[in-house]
Design an enzyme around this catalytic site. Structure first.
Site, PDB file in Angstrom:
ATOM      1  N   ASP A  97       4.761   0.925   5.518  1.00  0.00           N
ATOM      2  CA  ASP A  97       4.702   2.562   4.766  1.00  0.00           C
ATOM      3  C   ASP A  97       3.189   2.910   4.441  1.00  0.00           C
ATOM      4  O   ASP A  97       2.552   2.440   3.569  1.00  0.00           O
ATOM      5  CB  ASP A  97       5.285   2.486   3.580  1.00  0.00           C
ATOM      6  CG  ASP A  97       5.667   3.985   2.836  1.00  0.00           C
ATOM      7  OD1 ASP A  97       4.718   4.907   3.440  1.00  0.00           O
ATOM      8  OD2 ASP A  97       6.329   4.013   2.231  1.00  0.00           O
ATOM      9  N   ILE A 105      -1.443   6.031  -5.662  1.00  0.00           N
ATOM     10  CA  ILE A 105      -0.329   5.515  -6.502  1.00  0.00           C
ATOM     11  C   ILE A 105       0.489   4.462  -5.934  1.00  0.00           C
ATOM     12  O   ILE A 105       0.525   4.279  -4.565  1.00  0.00           O
ATOM     13  CB  ILE A 105       0.535   6.710  -7.130  1.00  0.00           C
ATOM     14  CG1 ILE A 105       1.305   7.407  -5.796  1.00  0.00           C
ATOM     15  CG2 ILE A 105      -0.138   7.751  -7.853  1.00  0.00           C
ATOM     16  CD1 ILE A 105       2.513   8.544  -6.267  1.00  0.00           C
TER      17      ILE A 105
END
Ligand SMILES: CCCCCCC/C=C/C(=O)SCCNC(=O)CCNC(=O)[C@H](O)C(C)(C)COP(=O)(O)OP(=O)(O)OC[C@H]1O[C@@H](n2cnc3c(N)ncnc32)[C@H](O)[C@@H]1OP(=O)(O)O
Length: 310
Positions: A209, A229
């Site tokens: 990802d 994040i």
């Protein structure tokens, strides 16, 4: 509210879209890198409940695979969304909202997976649009169904596309399997605290990802965050691994389904406190970030049996 803006989303075009089938191949190395990415053996490199995810412990022929590894079968979704007709959106404003997983059999340590993807929902939330995508995954060779993932993607600023006064809402899922329970008021059955590393997202992204929201400071800032994040699926992976350790006696194969809603972002390096309540064969859980004393994730995990060690 419906009609409060016009994001240019054409709901009928979106929900009628047919995705092509896709293949996903992985090896034992991918399964081990994933396990490290969600914190396996971070506290203790010889943890007797976790070494099996990263090493052929006690001479086992194959390494064992965490059930949440199946979420990696969905990593192609954001780029497929960019091609989706009728869904213009700003990729910087996309957040992972929810994840629901059903596991039908233990995941093999390596293999080739055939994914069948469909649109499972689309909702106009006024200030946001919520898109639900469902991926059913099969072992290519045997044709056996392995797992199902349903994810909700929260598109900030993309709401207001409803054409009537009723906010647009479509769902292909009528069973309510993933409805969220209330967090009990009683003391948790178990509580587990674990630190994520400052480099946690940089390690987790190696599982496939590569969204820059999790690695690029300028991109994260343009998305409204002070720094990159953590991937929501990394936080979910920490939570489910914790439940396997604290409630399932380390047996990952007792997990039948997992549901989670992301309430707030996590910054890599923060400490996760997972609280768990056991109600029959259901574990209700909540993850808080210790440093900000805020809940970041909650949901439930359904088990097919209880551990004899309880
Ligand atoms: C394999 C990849 C998958 C795709 C990933 C896409 C790329 C992003 C990857 C990430 O990992 S991002 C990191 C993980 N996610 C987060 O950090 C999100 C944390 N959550 C939030 O920041 C907030 O909850 C929110 C999503 C911004 C929503 O907060 P907001 O205050 O705007 O919502 P509300 O006013 O409370 O509710 C409005 C409306 O929306 C519904 N809703 C609220 N939260 C969610 C959610 N998490 N998922 C789905 N829907 C949500 C809520 O029920 C309200 O609806 P109604 O009740 O009015 O119908």
């Amino acid at each position: 509210m419906a009609g409060s803006g016009n994001s240019g989303i054409d709901p009928e075009l979106v929900i009628s879209h047919k995705f092509p089938e896709s293949l996903h191949t992985y090896t034992e190395r991918d399964a081990a890198i994933y396990a490290l990415g969600v914190g396996a053996c971070t506290k203790d490199a010889i943890d007797d409940k976790e070494l099996k995810y990263v090493y052929h412990q006690d001479g086992q022929e194959f390494i064992q695979v965490l059930p949440t590894f199946s979420t990696l079968f969905t990593v192609g979704i954001p780029s497929q969304m960019e091609q989706l007709p009728g869904l213009p959106f700003d990729p910087r404003l996309l957040l992972h909202g929810q994840q629901y997983i059903e596991v039908y059999k233990p995941l093999p340590s390596h293999g080739c997976i055939l994914n069948k993807t469909s649109i499972a929902g689309l909702h106009d939330k006024g200030k946001a649009a919520v898109l639900e995508v469902e991926i059913v995954s099969y072992e290519k060779e045997s044709g056996e169904r392995l797992c199902m993932n349903r994810l909700s993607i929260y598109l900030r600023g993309a709401g207001g596309f409803s054409k009537s006064s009723q906010p647009y809402s479509y769902s292909s899922n009528h069973s309510n399997q993933s409805a969220f329970p209330k967090i009990p008021k009683s003391q948790p059955f178990a509580v587990y605290e674990e630190c994520t590393h400052a480099s946690q997202a940089l390690l987790y992204r190696l599982s496939g990802d590569y969204n820059p929201l999790h690695s690029d400071p300028k991109f994260a800032e343009s998305a409204g965050f002070s720094r990159p994040i953590l991937h929501g699926l990394c936080t979910l992976g920490f939570a489910v691994r914790t439940i396997i350790k604290c409630i399932c006696g380390g047996d990952q194969n007792t997990i039948k389904s997992v549901s989670g809603r992301f309430l707030l972002h996590v910054y890599p390096g923060e400490t996760l406190i997972t609280e768990m309540w056991l109600e029959g064969l259901r574990v209700i859980y909540q993850v808080k970030v210790k440093e900000r004393n805020r809940a970041v994730l909650f949901g439930f995990v359904d088990l097919d049996r209880l551990s004899s060690s309880l």
